[in-house]
Design an enzyme around this catalytic site. Sequence first.
Site, short mmCIF file in Angstrom:
data_model
loop_
_atom_site.label_atom_id
_atom_site.label_comp_id
_atom_site.label_asym_id
_atom_site.label_seq_id
_atom_site.Cartn_x
_atom_site.Cartn_y
_atom_site.Cartn_z
CG HIS A 63 -2.05 -1.07 0.98
ND1 HIS A 63 -2.34 -2.05 1.91
CD2 HIS A 63 -2.87 -1.30 -0.08
CE1 HIS A 63 -3.30 -2.82 1.43
NE2 HIS A 63 -3.66 -2.39 0.23
CG ASP A 87 -7.46 -3.61 0.63
OD1 ASP A 87 -7.42 -3.96 -0.58
OD2 ASP A 87 -6.68 -2.75 1.11
CD GLU A 107 -13.79 -3.51 -4.75
OE1 GLU A 107 -14.29 -4.45 -5.40
OE2 GLU A 107 -12.57 -3.36 -4.56
N GLY A 139 -14.98 0.10 -12.30
CA GLY A 139 -14.00 1.16 -12.57
C GLY A 139 -13.87 1.50 -14.05
CG ASP A 156 -5.19 -1.81 -4.61
OD1 ASP A 156 -5.41 -1.46 -3.43
OD2 ASP A 156 -4.78 -2.94 -4.93
CB SER A 157 -7.26 -4.14 -10.37
OG SER A 157 -6.19 -4.72 -11.10
CB THR A 158 -8.29 -8.93 -8.77
OG1 THR A 158 -9.36 -8.28 -9.46
CG2 THR A 158 -8.69 -9.07 -7.31
N1 SAM Z 1 -3.51 -5.94 -3.61
C1 SAM Z 1 -4.32 -6.80 -4.32
C2 SAM Z 1 -3.57 -7.48 -5.43
O1 SAM Z 1 -2.48 -7.06 -5.73
O2 SAM Z 1 -4.04 -8.44 -5.97
C3 SAM Z 1 -5.54 -6.09 -4.79
C4 SAM Z 1 -6.38 -5.79 -3.67
S1 SAM Z 1 -7.92 -5.11 -3.97
C5 SAM Z 1 -8.80 -5.99 -2.82
C6 SAM Z 1 -8.49 -5.65 -5.55
C7 SAM Z 1 -9.91 -5.22 -5.80
O3 SAM Z 1 -10.15 -4.92 -7.18
C8 SAM Z 1 -10.95 -6.33 -5.47
O4 SAM Z 1 -11.66 -5.93 -4.33
C9 SAM Z 1 -11.83 -6.41 -6.71
O5 SAM Z 1 -13.20 -6.57 -6.40
C10 SAM Z 1 -11.55 -5.05 -7.36
N2 SAM Z 1 -11.89 -4.98 -8.79
C11 SAM Z 1 -11.68 -5.93 -9.73
N3 SAM Z 1 -12.16 -5.51 -10.92
C12 SAM Z 1 -12.69 -4.26 -10.72
C13 SAM Z 1 -13.34 -3.30 -11.58
N4 SAM Z 1 -13.53 -3.55 -12.88
N5 SAM Z 1 -13.72 -2.12 -11.03
C14 SAM Z 1 -13.52 -1.86 -9.70
N6 SAM Z 1 -12.93 -2.74 -8.84
C15 SAM Z 1 -12.52 -3.92 -9.35
#
Ligand code: SAM
Length: 280
Positions: A63, A87, A107, A139, A156-158
């Site tokens: 972070h 988170d 999110e 997003g 900060d996505s998956t």
């Molecule tokens: N640090 C983590 C990693 O490196 O994998 C990421 C943490 S954060 C919890 C990732 C977030 O991105 C998830 O909560 C997921 O729901 C969100 N996410 C995925 N696709 C998204 C989108 N199109 N728009 C907004 N949020 C999204």
Amino acid sequence: MKTVWVDEVYQGIVRTSFKLKRRLFKGRSPFQTVEVVETAGHGKLLLIDGMTMVSERDEFVYHEMIAHPALFLHPNPRRVLVIGGGDGGTVREVLKHRSVERCILVEIDALVVDASRKFIPQTADALSDKRSRVLIADGVKFVAETDLKFDVVIVDSTEPFGPAKELFGTAFYSDVKRILTEDGVVASQAGSPFYEISTIKNLFSITKKIFPVVEVCLFNNLTYPGGLWAFTFATKGLHPLKDFKPARVKASKLKLRWYNAEIHAGCFALPNFLKAAIGR
Ligand code: SAM
């Protein structure tokens, strides 16, 4: 008593196991499975589809590194957009900068925000700050439709599949450029140089066609597969090293546990295999 482990199996080739203390939450949303467990040694973990997103023990590294290089490069960051990051850890770091007036978090999955608020206040409390605003939305759609402008955008996505797939695409980054102010900076989660070099290559080549300045920055952490992780870093003109003013970090007196001016200067130094992969 038999020891129970929480396993993250990555790409079917590597497994990380955390000693389990107790399971706190498990839920299925329209997008993914969200879990929170308490471990013996790494605090609470947030897992999405079985992949570790956050551990209380080392989340400060990820972070701090996704937020501060961008916020200390921008001359006066006031409006910040965080895509993903439900988170709350990235928002926490953004709000440490006194210049920030508004931080909008977009999110897609309300379950991630709710579970984090309930079980991981260490990161999620920042979502209740009066300068932060949480929007449950996609997003990709938000950046395509908003007429708001931002000084810094943080993705900060998956990983690049499921709901996050288009967050690694050209249309998304063209829209990000449209909503960034003149000195705008975008920092994005890019994955493991060892296990996902194609993701980093794609993101680098896509952003390189849209932004005049694109770099990759590296950091090490405890809980992500392989430890070494990457962010891409794109700007509308500012260079993360040439335009960086180290004295600002000291003068900020921010209490940080990983990031400092030396880490900033070093995190853009890349190993040869990664340089070769991005054509440097
Ligand atoms: N640090 C983590 C990693 O490196 O994998 C990421 C943490 S954060 C919890 C990732 C977030 O991105 C998830 O909560 C997921 O729901 C969100 N996410 C995925 N696709 C998204 C989108 N199109 N728009 C907004 N949020 C999204």
